[in-house]
Design a protein around this motif. Structure first.
Motif, mmCIF file in Angstrom:
data_model
loop_
_atom_site.group_PDB
_atom_site.id
_atom_site.type_symbol
_atom_site.label_atom_id
_atom_site.label_comp_id
_atom_site.label_asym_id
_atom_site.label_seq_id
_atom_site.Cartn_x
_atom_site.Cartn_y
_atom_site.Cartn_z
ATOM 1 N N ALA A 106 -13.269 -11.978 -4.253
ATOM 2 C CA ALA A 106 -14.636 -11.934 -3.729
ATOM 3 C C ALA A 106 -14.778 -10.807 -2.706
ATOM 4 N N ARG A 107 -13.736 -10.657 -1.876
ATOM 5 C CA ARG A 107 -13.780 -9.599 -0.848
ATOM 6 C C ARG A 107 -13.891 -8.234 -1.492
ATOM 7 N N ARG A 108 -13.164 -8.056 -2.621
ATOM 8 C CA ARG A 108 -13.166 -6.739 -3.279
ATOM 9 C C ARG A 108 -14.462 -6.498 -4.028
ATOM 10 N N LEU A 109 -14.939 -7.541 -4.759
ATOM 11 C CA LEU A 109 -16.114 -7.335 -5.622
ATOM 12 C C LEU A 109 -17.420 -7.398 -4.843
ATOM 13 N N VAL A 110 -17.537 -8.403 -4.015
ATOM 14 C CA VAL A 110 -18.803 -8.637 -3.283
ATOM 15 C C VAL A 110 -18.452 -8.859 -1.819
ATOM 16 N N PRO A 111 -18.217 -7.804 -1.049
ATOM 17 C CA PRO A 111 -17.793 -7.975 0.338
ATOM 18 C C PRO A 111 -18.737 -8.839 1.171
ATOM 19 N N GLU A 112 -20.033 -8.823 0.797
ATOM 20 C CA GLU A 112 -20.999 -9.587 1.583
ATOM 21 C C GLU A 112 -20.763 -11.087 1.479
ATOM 22 N N PHE A 113 -20.201 -11.537 0.323
ATOM 23 C CA PHE A 113 -20.026 -12.976 0.116
ATOM 24 C C PHE A 113 -18.592 -13.435 0.261
ATOM 25 N N ALA A 114 -17.745 -12.586 0.824
ATOM 26 C CA ALA A 114 -16.328 -12.947 0.966
ATOM 27 C C ALA A 114 -16.176 -14.109 1.922
ATOM 28 N N LEU A 115 -15.180 -14.999 1.657
ATOM 29 C CA LEU A 115 -14.892 -16.148 2.528
ATOM 30 C C LEU A 115 -14.327 -15.682 3.875
#
Lengths: 323, 104
Positions: free
Chosen positions: B95-104
């Motif tokens: 998630a951090r790599r693909l969509v940084p805005e939604f990373a946990l």
């Protein structure tokens, strides 16, 4: 100390297998009991009462979810005969339900065909028809379809679960949806705001109105009719389940001739509504209490169901009657 | 002989949240997870979520030893498995790599 959730757990133990109980129900009950004990031993009576209610609701929710999943799995695992019987029952019920609903709605609409909002008016009338059409459809579907071949225990249980769901839909409709749709209909027809009558009050508003009406005032007659309306909605919501119980008792493990299957449904339904309207008159002139008047048809239905069960139990199985 | 397809591991947002909390707190009761989630996990559905996660192998559970004098049923305590931790790490880093805005 009484441990909350013990009785619910006992019910769950009868409904679910050991793994479901261990993995889903027991953790919910155990947490409730621990939280309740923690509050109770500290003398926090209000908090412990809150925990009791909230915790029990959570256990009921867990059981409902698992019950729903179990019902879906049960339907998937049904044999061909059972699946066909259930499908026939659902299709027959929906057909009769649609005819009954249209029969209730169309006569009302004749007066308003030329109204500019005729489509809206028709939609507003649907909730009023549902609580009457649902039990008619369900009962007819059960007798016509399940009376052809002996209904198995699994199909009977699934039908009762469906009937319980129908009763819940009826309850929600009678409690909240119908009053608001009635009011929307009256407002659309009048072209402006209209004062709400008893049928346009939600269950909560009706209960409040009954409380504030004084018993010996000139309005005491209206208090009686308000009470009748209130209890009547609860009783009518229970009708789908009550009629389904009767239908299942009648079809469980035995077949019936075509005449019996097609005649019995209308006879029972006519009898139910006849008692409902007759008892309502007795309740309005205070011969009997509003509660007794409202529940009279369900009481009669329960009595007939018990007598049918006893009579059919002590006769030979698969008694063929009529043709 | 046809090759059997490997089971696709799925994880829902609620399961990810439960995993995150279990990894952080090591071990928890169901109610503790509800409290720690600040309402994002609901009391009526958390046990269904946890049961499903246990079936998938993301968590394990055991009956807790009751404190002396306590009555009622023993509580079930949950903790993340190595598979669950790897799943959480995979989703977090993905998630951090693909969509940084939604990373946990």
């Amino acid at each position: 100390m009484t441990h909350p959730g013990t009785r619910l757990r006992a019910i769950a133990a009868r409904l679910f297998d050991a793994q479901t109980l261990e993995r889903y129900v027991d953790p919910a009950v155990a947490d409730l009991q621990a939280e309740y004990e923690h509050a109770a031993t500290r003398g926090q009576r209000r908090e412990s009462a809150r925990i009791w209610v909230v915790g029990l609701l959570a256990v009921v929710q867990v059981m409902s979810i698992q019950g729903g999943l179990k019902a879906i799995n049960t339907v998937r695992e049904l044999g061909d005969d059972d699946r066909r019987a259930l499908l026939r029952m659902v299709l027959a019920s929906m057909t009769v339900f649609s005819i009954a609903a249209l029969t209730l709605i169309v006569p009302f609409m004749r007066e308003w065909w030329s109204h500019p909002r005729v489509a809206d008016l028709a939609v507003y009338l649907i909730p009023q028809a549902l609580p009457l059409a649902i039990p008619v459809g369900l009962m007819s579907g059960i007798l016509w379809s399940l009376g052809r071949v002996p209904a198995s225990r699994t199909v009977s249980v699934l039908v009762l679960v469906l009937a319980l769901g129908s009763s819940l839909v009826s309850f929600v409709t009678l409690a909240w949806v119908m009053p608001n749709s009635n009011q929307a209909f009256r407002t659309a027809v009048a072209g402006g705001p209209v004062h709400r009558g008893a049928n346009e009050l939600t269950l909560g508003e009706l209960r409040q109105r009954i409380r504030t009406a004084t018993p010996l005032s000139p309005a005491s007659l209206s208090r009686n009719s308000l009470a009748l309306n209130y209890h009547g909605r609860w009783a009518l919501a229970a009708a789908p389940f009550g009629l389904a119980v009767f239908g299942v008792i009648f079809t469980r493990g035995r077949t019936h001739g075509r005449i019996m299957r097609f005649a019995l449904g209308p006879i029972v339904i006519f009898g139910y509504y006849f008692i409902m309207y007759a008892a309502r008159d007795l309740g309005l002139d205070r011969t009997i209490s509003p509660f007794a008047a409202a529940w009279a048809p369900n009481t009669a239905l329960l009595t007939v169901s018990i007598l049918s069960y006893l009579a059919l139990r002590f006769t030979t199985p698969q008694t063929a009657t009529g043709r | 002989m046809a090759k059997s397809h490997p089971r696709v591991l799925t994880v829902s947002p609620k399961e990810l949240l439960a995993l995150e909390l279990l990894v952080k707190d090591k071990k928890s009761y169901g109610l503790q997870l509800v409290a720690a989630s600040k309402g994002r996990l609901k009391r009526g559905t958390v046990y269904v979520t946890l049961g499903r996660m246990e079936e998938k192998g993301y968590i394990t559970s055991r009956l807790d030893d009751a404190p002396p004098g306590a009555g009622g049923l023993p509580r079930r305590i949950y903790e993340a498995t190595p598979l669950g931790r790897r799943m959480l790490h995979a989703w977090s880093s993905g998630a951090r790599r693909l969509v940084p805005e939604f990373a946990l």
